[in-house]
Design a protein around this motif. Structure first.
Motif, PDB file in Angstrom:
ATOM      1  N   ASN A 147       0.856  -1.188   0.000  1.00  0.00           N
ATOM      2  CA  ASN A 147       0.000   0.000   0.000  1.00  0.00           C
ATOM      3  C   ASN A 147       0.891   1.237   0.000  1.00  0.00           C
ATOM      4  OD1 ASN A 147       0.907   0.364   2.632  1.00  0.00           O
ATOM      5  ND2 ASN A 147      -0.870  -0.656   3.504  1.00  0.00           N
ATOM      6  N   VAL A 148       0.292   2.397  -0.267  1.00  0.00           N
ATOM      7  CA  VAL A 148       1.104   3.608  -0.439  1.00  0.00           C
ATOM      8  C   VAL A 148       1.094   4.480   0.808  1.00  0.00           C
ATOM      9  CG1 VAL A 148       1.109   3.861  -2.916  1.00  0.00           C
ATOM     10  CG2 VAL A 148      -0.858   4.638  -1.622  1.00  0.00           C
ATOM     11  N   HIS A 149       0.721   3.925   1.963  1.00  0.00           N
ATOM     12  CA  HIS A 149       0.811   4.726   3.182  1.00  0.00           C
ATOM     13  C   HIS A 149       2.245   5.183   3.415  1.00  0.00           C
ATOM     14  CE1 HIS A 149      -2.969   2.528   4.840  1.00  0.00           C
ATOM     15  NE2 HIS A 149      -3.208   3.284   3.811  1.00  0.00           N
ATOM     16  N   GLY A 150       3.192   4.290   3.093  1.00  0.00           N
ATOM     17  CA  GLY A 150       4.598   4.646   3.249  1.00  0.00           C
ATOM     18  C   GLY A 150       4.971   5.840   2.393  1.00  0.00           C
ATOM     19  N   HIS A 151       4.406   5.912   1.180  1.00  0.00           N
ATOM     20  CA  HIS A 151       4.706   7.034   0.303  1.00  0.00           C
ATOM     21  C   HIS A 151       4.191   8.344   0.880  1.00  0.00           C
ATOM     22  CE1 HIS A 151       5.225   4.441  -3.547  1.00  0.00           C
ATOM     23  NE2 HIS A 151       5.717   3.869  -2.493  1.00  0.00           N
ATOM     24  N   VAL A 152       2.988   8.300   1.448  1.00  0.00           N
ATOM     25  CA  VAL A 152       2.428   9.519   2.047  1.00  0.00           C
ATOM     26  C   VAL A 152       3.290   9.959   3.215  1.00  0.00           C
ATOM     27  CG1 VAL A 152       0.440  10.455   3.243  1.00  0.00           C
ATOM     28  CG2 VAL A 152       0.105   8.967   1.295  1.00  0.00           C
ATOM     29  N   PHE A 153       3.730   8.973   4.010  1.00  0.00           N
ATOM     30  CA  PHE A 153       4.600   9.291   5.147  1.00  0.00           C
ATOM     31  C   PHE A 153       5.880   9.971   4.647  1.00  0.00           C
ATOM     32  CE2 PHE A 153       6.448   9.396   9.045  1.00  0.00           C
ATOM     33  CZ  PHE A 153       6.119   8.432   9.970  1.00  0.00           C
ATOM     34  N   VAL A 154       6.430   9.438   3.540  1.00  0.00           N
ATOM     35  CA  VAL A 154       7.654  10.023   2.990  1.00  0.00           C
ATOM     36  C   VAL A 154       7.422  11.457   2.562  1.00  0.00           C
ATOM     37  CG1 VAL A 154       9.255   9.889   1.062  1.00  0.00           C
ATOM     38  CG2 VAL A 154       8.687   7.847   2.300  1.00  0.00           C
ATOM     39  N   LEU A 155       6.246  11.748   1.988  1.00  0.00           N
ATOM     40  CA  LEU A 155       5.951  13.133   1.604  1.00  0.00           C
ATOM     41  C   LEU A 155       5.918  14.035   2.824  1.00  0.00           C
ATOM     42  CD1 LEU A 155       3.277  12.649  -1.166  1.00  0.00           C
ATOM     43  CD2 LEU A 155       5.541  13.581  -1.419  1.00  0.00           C
ATOM     44  N   MET A 156       5.342  13.530   3.923  1.00  0.00           N
ATOM     45  CA  MET A 156       5.336  14.327   5.150  1.00  0.00           C
ATOM     46  C   MET A 156       6.759  14.566   5.640  1.00  0.00           C
ATOM     47  SD  MET A 156       2.206  14.914   5.656  1.00  0.00           S
ATOM     48  CE  MET A 156       1.313  14.530   4.171  1.00  0.00           C
ATOM     49  N   VAL A 157       7.578  13.505   5.601  1.00  0.00           N
ATOM     50  CA  VAL A 157       8.973  13.642   6.053  1.00  0.00           C
ATOM     51  C   VAL A 157       9.706  14.663   5.189  1.00  0.00           C
ATOM     52  CG1 VAL A 157      11.174  12.440   6.238  1.00  0.00           C
ATOM     53  CG2 VAL A 157       9.113  11.347   7.039  1.00  0.00           C
ATOM     54  N   MET A 158       9.456  14.623   3.861  1.00  0.00           N
ATOM     55  CA  MET A 158      10.102  15.586   2.974  1.00  0.00           C
ATOM     56  C   MET A 158       9.684  16.999   3.308  1.00  0.00           C
ATOM     57  SD  MET A 158      10.076  14.105  -0.847  1.00  0.00           S
ATOM     58  CE  MET A 158      10.730  12.510  -1.218  1.00  0.00           C
ATOM     59  N   GLY A 159       8.387  17.200   3.594  1.00  0.00           N
ATOM     60  CA  GLY A 159       7.912  18.532   3.940  1.00  0.00           C
ATOM     61  C   GLY A 159       8.556  19.042   5.219  1.00  0.00           C
ATOM     62  N   VAL A 160       8.593  18.177   6.236  1.00  0.00           N
ATOM     63  CA  VAL A 160       9.195  18.579   7.508  1.00  0.00           C
ATOM     64  C   VAL A 160      10.692  18.853   7.328  1.00  0.00           C
ATOM     65  CG1 VAL A 160       9.782  17.761   9.807  1.00  0.00           C
ATOM     66  CG2 VAL A 160       7.502  17.412   8.930  1.00  0.00           C
ATOM     67  N   ALA A 161      11.366  18.019   6.534  1.00  0.00           N
ATOM     68  CA  ALA A 161      12.801  18.225   6.320  1.00  0.00           C
ATOM     69  C   ALA A 161      13.063  19.544   5.623  1.00  0.00           C
ATOM     70  CB  ALA A 161      13.364  17.083   5.484  1.00  0.00           C
ATOM     71  N   ALA A 162      12.220  19.892   4.642  1.00  0.00           N
ATOM     72  CA  ALA A 162      12.404  21.161   3.940  1.00  0.00           C
ATOM     73  C   ALA A 162      12.215  22.334   4.898  1.00  0.00           C
ATOM     74  CB  ALA A 162      11.424  21.260   2.773  1.00  0.00           C
ATOM     75  N   ALA A 163      11.166  22.277   5.725  1.00  0.00           N
ATOM     76  CA  ALA A 163      10.923  23.345   6.688  1.00  0.00           C
ATOM     77  C   ALA A 163      12.087  23.466   7.671  1.00  0.00           C
ATOM     78  CB  ALA A 163       9.626  23.077   7.441  1.00  0.00           C
ATOM     79  N   GLU A 164      12.578  22.297   8.123  1.00  0.00           N
ATOM     80  CA  GLU A 164      13.663  22.305   9.110  1.00  0.00           C
ATOM     81  C   GLU A 164      14.939  22.887   8.528  1.00  0.00           C
ATOM     82  OE1 GLU A 164      14.750  18.356   9.697  1.00  0.00           O
ATOM     83  OE2 GLU A 164      16.803  18.904  10.150  1.00  0.00           O
ATOM     84  N   VAL A 165      15.253  22.524   7.285  1.00  0.00           N
ATOM     85  CA  VAL A 165      16.460  23.051   6.658  1.00  0.00           C
ATOM     86  C   VAL A 165      16.341  24.551   6.454  1.00  0.00           C
ATOM     87  CG1 VAL A 165      17.748  23.090   4.517  1.00  0.00           C
ATOM     88  CG2 VAL A 165      17.206  20.946   5.578  1.00  0.00           C
ATOM     89  N   GLY A 166      15.147  25.018   6.073  1.00  0.00           N
ATOM     90  CA  GLY A 166      14.964  26.452   5.894  1.00  0.00           C
ATOM     91  C   GLY A 166      15.248  27.217   7.173  1.00  0.00           C
ATOM     92  N   ILE A 167      14.641  26.760   8.264  1.00  0.00           N
ATOM     93  CA  ILE A 167      14.836  27.439   9.540  1.00  0.00           C
ATOM     94  C   ILE A 167      16.288  27.293  10.009  1.00  0.00           C
ATOM     95  CG2 ILE A 167      14.205  27.425  11.946  1.00  0.00           C
ATOM     96  CD1 ILE A 167      11.893  28.385  10.754  1.00  0.00           C
ATOM     97  N   GLY A 168      16.852  26.106   9.861  1.00  0.00           N
ATOM     98  CA  GLY A 168      18.226  25.866  10.318  1.00  0.00           C
ATOM     99  C   GLY A 168      19.217  26.770   9.608  1.00  0.00           C
ATOM    100  N   LEU A 169      19.056  26.894   8.288  1.00  0.00           N
ATOM    101  CA  LEU A 169      19.985  27.746   7.543  1.00  0.00           C
ATOM    102  C   LEU A 169      19.776  29.211   7.896  1.00  0.00           C
ATOM    103  CD1 LEU A 169      20.025  25.899   4.162  1.00  0.00           C
ATOM    104  CD2 LEU A 169      21.857  26.095   5.805  1.00  0.00           C
ATOM    105  N   ALA A 170      18.532  29.633   8.134  1.00  0.00           N
ATOM    106  CA  ALA A 170      18.298  31.016   8.558  1.00  0.00           C
ATOM    107  C   ALA A 170      18.972  31.274   9.899  1.00  0.00           C
ATOM    108  CB  ALA A 170      16.799  31.284   8.646  1.00  0.00           C
TER     109      ALA A 170
END
Lengths: 97, 182
Positions: A52-75
């Protein structure tokens, strides 16, 4: 499927090594991204295993959180560099007791 | 253990991706110059995207390249170039003995997880094969989209809220305080 989980564990271990043993904050942030990517591989492998693709949805969430975290971290790093002129984590000692 | 080695050796695409990602990851954690580390990270990200394709996740592979390689890595490179670190600003690293000790602990962590994973019978059995028409649509945009926008609608909205907050936070943090025009 075992090989994908082993690769994921390898990436996570290398990322953990980098996050702990490096003093340059930029590279610590990159190592954290490597850890997150290791987890992504495991999630996608298990999604394929269980069919099933629940894992894929989870990965999208992880990608979103990682992008937000990198943005704040670099700032934060930019704001820090402006006052301290260093990216060495060992130099940041103001909160030390 | 032997099945694992035989499985890896019999799969040249996976072996190539694993070697490239290993080389990239080691570059990230060992090199001193942050630009080299960013390039190693890029190699690792691209090999992960190929692995996603191999795992029947074409949408995720495309998203991975767009978000990680195309946005996050570019942001890293922007900041590295913007900071323009001299050798003194780059700072020291921990002594070699400390890094070796941490390396041993990381290797132990990896060994533990790999050992447990190699014993699992369900992983060894592998995934069920997809029929030809199933393989075309599985993990594609419609499949993931149907799942994301019906069952996981709330997390999706929360993620968008998170990203807006992160953007605002990043702007506030990195903004330069200009003197007021009196």
């Amino acid at each position: 499927m075992t090989k994908y989980v082993v690769l994921s564990a390898l990436m996570f271990a290398i990322g953990a090594f980098g996050a702990i043993s490096r003093r340059n904050i930029l590279i610590v942030l990159m190592s954290v991204e490597l850890m997150l990517n290791g987890v992504n591989i495991a999630l996608v492998a298990f999604a394929r295993l269980w069919g099933n693709v629940h894992g894929h949805v989870f990965v999208l969430m992880v990608m979103g959180v990682a992008a937000a975290e990198v943005g704040i971290g670099l700032a934060l790093i930019i704001a820090l560099f402006r006052t301290r002129r260093t990216v060495d984590a060992g130099e940041l000692r103001d909160l030390r007791g | 253990m032997e099945d694992l080695i035989r499985d890896v050796l019999g799969d040249p695409l996976f072996m190539g991706c694993a070697l490239v990602s290993l080389a990239g990851a080691l570059t990230v954690v060992i090199r001193r110059n942050p630009v080299y580390c960013a390039l190693g990270l890029m190699a690792a990200f691209l090999s992960f995207a190929v692995i996603f394709l191999k795992l029947s996740a074409p949408f995720l592979a495309a998203m991975h390249v767009l978000v990680y390689t195309g946005a996050i890595l570019v942001l890293f490179l922007f900041v590295i170039m913007l900071l323009n670190l001299s050798d003194k600003e780059l700072g020291l690293e921990h002594p070699r003995r400390v890094r070796a000790a941490v390396g041993v602990m990381a290797a132990a962590l990896f060994g533990l997880v790999a050992y447990v994973a190699a014993q699992d019978a369900r992983l060894q059995r592998g995934a069920s094969a997809l029929s030809a028409e199933e393989a075309k649509a599985w993990g594609g945009v419609e499949h993931v989209g149907m799942e994301l926008f019906t069952k996981w609608e709330l997390p999706f909205e929360l993620i968008s809220l998170l990203i807006v907050v992160a953007i605002l936070g990043a702007v506030v943090l990195a903004k330069k305080k200009l003197p007021p025009e009196a």
